[in-house]
Scaffold this motif. Sequence first.
Motif, PDB file in Angstrom:
ATOM      1  N   SER A   1       0.846  -1.191   0.000  1.00 36.67           N
ATOM      2  CA  SER A   1       0.000   0.000   0.000  1.00 36.67           C
ATOM      3  C   SER A   1       0.889   1.251   0.000  1.00 36.67           C
ATOM      4  O   SER A   1       2.068   1.186   0.340  1.00 36.67           O
TER       5      SER A   1
ATOM      6  N   PHE B   1      -0.899  -8.659  -1.184  1.00 40.60           N
ATOM      7  CA  PHE B   1      -1.054  -7.242  -0.909  1.00 40.60           C
ATOM      8  C   PHE B   1      -0.501  -7.005   0.489  1.00 40.60           C
ATOM      9  O   PHE B   1      -0.974  -7.593   1.460  1.00 40.60           O
ATOM     10  N   TRP B   2       0.505  -6.154   0.592  1.00 46.32           N
ATOM     11  CA  TRP B   2       1.162  -5.903   1.874  1.00 46.32           C
ATOM     12  C   TRP B   2       0.778  -4.497   2.324  1.00 46.32           C
ATOM     13  O   TRP B   2       1.240  -3.517   1.771  1.00 46.32           O
ATOM     14  N   ASP B   3      -0.077  -4.437   3.328  1.00 45.92           N
ATOM     15  CA  ASP B   3      -0.647  -3.161   3.753  1.00 45.92           C
ATOM     16  C   ASP B   3       0.167  -2.580   4.901  1.00 45.92           C
ATOM     17  O   ASP B   3       0.172  -3.115   6.012  1.00 45.92           O
TER      18      ASP B   3
ATOM     19  N   LEU C   1      -9.249  -8.080  -4.211  1.00 52.54           N
ATOM     20  CA  LEU C   1      -9.034  -8.963  -3.062  1.00 52.54           C
ATOM     21  C   LEU C   1      -9.260 -10.442  -3.377  1.00 52.54           C
ATOM     22  O   LEU C   1      -8.455 -11.292  -2.960  1.00 52.54           O
TER      23      LEU C   1
ATOM     24  N   VAL D   1      -3.126 -11.286   2.234  1.00 50.77           N
ATOM     25  CA  VAL D   1      -2.935  -9.912   2.680  1.00 50.77           C
ATOM     26  C   VAL D   1      -2.056  -9.957   3.922  1.00 50.77           C
ATOM     27  O   VAL D   1      -2.361 -10.668   4.886  1.00 50.77           O
TER      28      VAL D   1
ATOM     29  N   THR E   1      -0.124  -7.402   6.805  1.00 51.00           N
ATOM     30  CA  THR E   1      -0.158  -6.046   7.337  1.00 51.00           C
ATOM     31  C   THR E   1       0.981  -5.873   8.323  1.00 51.00           C
ATOM     32  O   THR E   1       1.440  -6.846   8.923  1.00 51.00           O
TER      33      THR E   1
ATOM     34  N   TYR F   1     -10.417  -7.497   7.073  1.00 50.11           N
ATOM     35  CA  TYR F   1      -9.999  -7.903   5.728  1.00 50.11           C
ATOM     36  C   TYR F   1     -10.714  -9.181   5.290  1.00 50.11           C
ATOM     37  O   TYR F   1     -11.104  -9.320   4.129  1.00 50.11           O
TER      38      TYR F   1
ATOM     39  N   ALA G   1     -10.845 -11.115   1.730  1.00 50.96           N
ATOM     40  CA  ALA G   1      -9.466 -11.614   1.680  1.00 50.96           C
ATOM     41  C   ALA G   1      -9.422 -13.085   2.083  1.00 50.96           C
ATOM     42  O   ALA G   1     -10.072 -13.492   3.043  1.00 50.96           O
TER      43      ALA G   1
ATOM     44  N   CYS H   1      -5.289 -13.199   5.946  1.00 46.45           N
ATOM     45  CA  CYS H   1      -4.720 -11.934   6.404  1.00 46.45           C
ATOM     46  C   CYS H   1      -3.915 -12.205   7.662  1.00 46.45           C
ATOM     47  O   CYS H   1      -4.435 -12.763   8.630  1.00 46.45           O
TER      48      CYS H   1
END
Length: 364
Positions: A87, A112-114, A136, A142, A144, A155, A160, A163
């Motif tokens: 992100s 996806f690395w938030d 997603l 995901v 985080t 998520y 997702a 997560c």
Amino acid sequence: MKMAFYGSSLLSSYWNGAATYYRGLLKALAQRGYEITFYEPDVYDRQQHRDIDPPEWCSVVVYESTPQALVEVARRAGEADIVVKASGVGYEDEALLLEVLRHAHADALKVFWDVDAPATLAQLRNEPDHPLHRSLPRLDLVLTYGGGDPVVYAYRALGARHCIPIYNALDPRTHYPVPPQARFRCDLAFLGNRLPDRESRVESFFLQPASRSPELAFMLGGAGWDDKPVPGNVAWIGHVGTHDHNAFNVSPRAVLNISRESMASNGFSPATRVFEAAGAGACIISDAWAGIELFLQPNEDILIARDGKDVATILEQLSPARAREIGAAALDRVLRHHTYESRAKLADETFRSLFANPAVEAMA
């Protein structure tokens, strides 16, 4: 395993709070055998404010902030076993995610690395048409860098598959105790860029205590504060490069951690600077947030303030000897429990479990 990582910047911490996180975690993954290429756009004058050279453990590709350059680097996703879109890249984030997913190999692990989950989730709640809603289901995972169960549940509710928080941590080879420096000596120091989600909390937890304690010296580091009115006992020193963070953390009697409003409300989101300061052996005063005891023990490794009045009271009662004692305890705890080696171990196990059987639950 080859990893293509699309993030804000590995080379510059300028207006880029995720830099320390990227460096510590990716270096630890590289030591586990990952062959990593980091793709970062040339935006926000970050390339003019680099604070590390391209490292030997990771290839770095800096691309122009143009649609053509974006598509060109997105095509490189097809060469990787693991494709990561972080992100807050800073240039056409939504378009980059769609292009990366379009070019990634069918068998690649898509992540996806938030690095700012509370803000991302708030945006998703407010924008039903946000492209990430559609993406997603196409993502395998995901990750985080904070948030705990509230973020995981949110998520998963949005679709997702998996997560998992991979929290901030310490790289003891870059953040460690050093001799104090006179230029950073003060009673309380705070380091953080001026952001709308943080400014009112800086006023409450830092500037108000400074006004109440004119006999004490306060130091403010970070970009964007140049036109901010501050009490006369507050010295603003501008952007502080990562090469100066150890001295900045160890020289004051105490350093202050102030979470952004969204992070504090969500909890379970220790900032990178908490671990940087602990790694230097600093005495940390932090605002209160849920889950802090999972990382540092209040009144043993860290001091907790509910508001600016608490900060002023803590400073009144905090002797230099007690501050050193708290800093030593924080250093001991993070070295034992919160290094990037341990975080990389969890990420590695998660990746391998999903490669082994994408249908099973990832490791928590």
